[in-house]
Design a protein around this motif. Sequence first.
Motif, PDB file in Angstrom:
ATOM      1  N   ARG A 144      57.443  -0.599  79.416  1.00 54.94           N
ATOM      2  CA  ARG A 144      56.387  -1.506  78.928  1.00 54.94           C
ATOM      3  C   ARG A 144      56.763  -2.943  79.235  1.00 54.94           C
ATOM      4  O   ARG A 144      57.831  -3.408  78.877  1.00 54.94           O
ATOM      5  CB  ARG A 144      56.196  -1.299  77.413  1.00 54.94           C
ATOM      6  CG  ARG A 144      55.171  -2.205  76.760  1.00 54.94           C
ATOM      7  CD  ARG A 144      53.769  -1.915  77.272  1.00 54.94           C
ATOM      8  NE  ARG A 144      52.757  -2.545  76.455  1.00 54.94           N
ATOM      9  CZ  ARG A 144      52.233  -3.757  76.696  1.00 54.94           C
ATOM     10  NH1 ARG A 144      52.639  -4.464  77.737  1.00 54.94           N
ATOM     11  NH2 ARG A 144      51.319  -4.250  75.899  1.00 54.94           N
ATOM     12  N   GLN A 185      55.015  -7.032  79.390  1.00 56.56           N
ATOM     13  CA  GLN A 185      53.905  -7.870  78.962  1.00 56.56           C
ATOM     14  C   GLN A 185      53.005  -8.137  80.167  1.00 56.56           C
ATOM     15  O   GLN A 185      53.468  -8.543  81.229  1.00 56.56           O
ATOM     16  CB  GLN A 185      54.423  -9.187  78.383  1.00 56.56           C
ATOM     17  CG  GLN A 185      53.338 -10.081  77.829  1.00 56.56           C
ATOM     18  CD  GLN A 185      53.902 -11.389  77.282  1.00 56.56           C
ATOM     19  OE1 GLN A 185      55.049 -11.741  77.540  1.00 56.56           O
ATOM     20  NE2 GLN A 185      53.083 -12.090  76.530  1.00 56.56           N
ATOM     21  N   SER A 186      51.718  -7.923  79.994  1.00 59.61           N
ATOM     22  CA  SER A 186      50.755  -8.150  81.064  1.00 59.61           C
ATOM     23  C   SER A 186      50.419  -9.623  81.174  1.00 59.61           C
ATOM     24  O   SER A 186      50.521 -10.371  80.202  1.00 59.61           O
ATOM     25  CB  SER A 186      49.452  -7.379  80.791  1.00 59.61           C
ATOM     26  OG  SER A 186      49.712  -6.014  80.659  1.00 59.61           O
ATOM     27  N   GLU A 234      48.289 -11.384  78.439  1.00 60.61           N
ATOM     28  CA  GLU A 234      48.470 -10.699  77.154  1.00 60.61           C
ATOM     29  C   GLU A 234      49.255 -11.606  76.217  1.00 60.61           C
ATOM     30  O   GLU A 234      50.250 -12.208  76.602  1.00 60.61           O
ATOM     31  CB  GLU A 234      49.224  -9.388  77.358  1.00 60.61           C
ATOM     32  CG  GLU A 234      49.471  -8.609  76.086  1.00 60.61           C
ATOM     33  CD  GLU A 234      50.249  -7.323  76.307  1.00 60.61           C
ATOM     34  OE1 GLU A 234      50.132  -6.435  75.461  1.00 60.61           O
ATOM     35  OE2 GLU A 234      50.975  -7.219  77.322  1.00 60.61           O
ATOM     36  N   THR A 235      48.814 -11.689  74.979  1.00 58.87           N
ATOM     37  CA  THR A 235      49.533 -12.520  74.022  1.00 58.87           C
ATOM     38  C   THR A 235      50.874 -11.881  73.671  1.00 58.87           C
ATOM     39  O   THR A 235      51.029 -10.651  73.727  1.00 58.87           O
ATOM     40  CB  THR A 235      48.737 -12.724  72.722  1.00 58.87           C
ATOM     41  OG1 THR A 235      48.619 -11.464  72.046  1.00 58.87           O
ATOM     42  CG2 THR A 235      47.362 -13.331  73.001  1.00 58.87           C
ATOM     43  N   ASN A 278      50.486  -9.437  70.746  1.00 59.14           N
ATOM     44  CA  ASN A 278      49.925  -8.146  71.125  1.00 59.14           C
ATOM     45  C   ASN A 278      50.977  -7.288  71.825  1.00 59.14           C
ATOM     46  O   ASN A 278      51.068  -6.080  71.580  1.00 59.14           O
ATOM     47  CB  ASN A 278      48.705  -8.324  72.024  1.00 59.14           C
ATOM     48  CG  ASN A 278      47.993  -7.021  72.252  1.00 59.14           C
ATOM     49  OD1 ASN A 278      47.413  -6.462  71.332  1.00 59.14           O
ATOM     50  ND2 ASN A 278      48.058  -6.526  73.481  1.00 59.14           N
ATOM     51  N   PHE A 279      51.780  -7.915  72.672  1.00 57.39           N
ATOM     52  CA  PHE A 279      52.857  -7.211  73.363  1.00 57.39           C
ATOM     53  C   PHE A 279      53.842  -6.609  72.365  1.00 57.39           C
ATOM     54  O   PHE A 279      54.183  -5.425  72.437  1.00 57.39           O
ATOM     55  CB  PHE A 279      53.560  -8.184  74.319  1.00 57.39           C
ATOM     56  CG  PHE A 279      54.818  -7.662  74.937  1.00 57.39           C
ATOM     57  CD1 PHE A 279      54.812  -6.541  75.742  1.00 57.39           C
ATOM     58  CD2 PHE A 279      56.028  -8.318  74.725  1.00 57.39           C
ATOM     59  CE1 PHE A 279      55.986  -6.069  76.322  1.00 57.39           C
ATOM     60  CE2 PHE A 279      57.203  -7.858  75.300  1.00 57.39           C
ATOM     61  CZ  PHE A 279      57.183  -6.724  76.099  1.00 57.39           C
ATOM     62  N   ASP A 331      52.335  -3.709  70.365  1.00 52.71           N
ATOM     63  CA  ASP A 331      52.295  -2.480  71.142  1.00 52.71           C
ATOM     64  C   ASP A 331      53.678  -1.848  71.241  1.00 52.71           C
ATOM     65  O   ASP A 331      53.820  -0.626  71.141  1.00 52.71           O
ATOM     66  CB  ASP A 331      51.718  -2.758  72.526  1.00 52.71           C
ATOM     67  CG  ASP A 331      51.319  -1.488  73.248  1.00 52.71           C
ATOM     68  OD1 ASP A 331      50.678  -0.615  72.621  1.00 52.71           O
ATOM     69  OD2 ASP A 331      51.650  -1.357  74.443  1.00 52.71           O
TER      70      ASP A 331
END
Length: 112
Positions: A62, A64-65, A68-69, A72-73, A76
């Motif tokens: 995983r 962080q995109s 993406e905040t 939120n990262f 998840d």
Amino acid sequence: MATEKQKCEWLGTWIGEEGREIYRTLQISDDIKDIQQISQKFDEHVRPRKNKQIARHKLKNRRQSSGETFMNFVKDLKIILMDCEYDNPDDVLEDCIIDGVVDSKLQEGTDG
């Protein structure tokens, strides 16, 4: 205050037709009129079975995109971490944040 029976009846109204179809498959006996027991049955039905190895693989990969905040990262990561069964999940979470966060300043500033 509503009785347990009333709460169960309200649930039948609120869950809609699709929810009632699922309810019929949950094998709940007619004498169960406890909203907690019914809720638990729904949880068991909709939550996928845990697979520790798959969860650990997802966690390890995983990242962080873009866009993406951070919150939120991390949220998840915590959700995935719930199925990993690590002895010390907080240490693992820190490692995953360092490995996966986009902002290099956050990577450098996360030492304990």
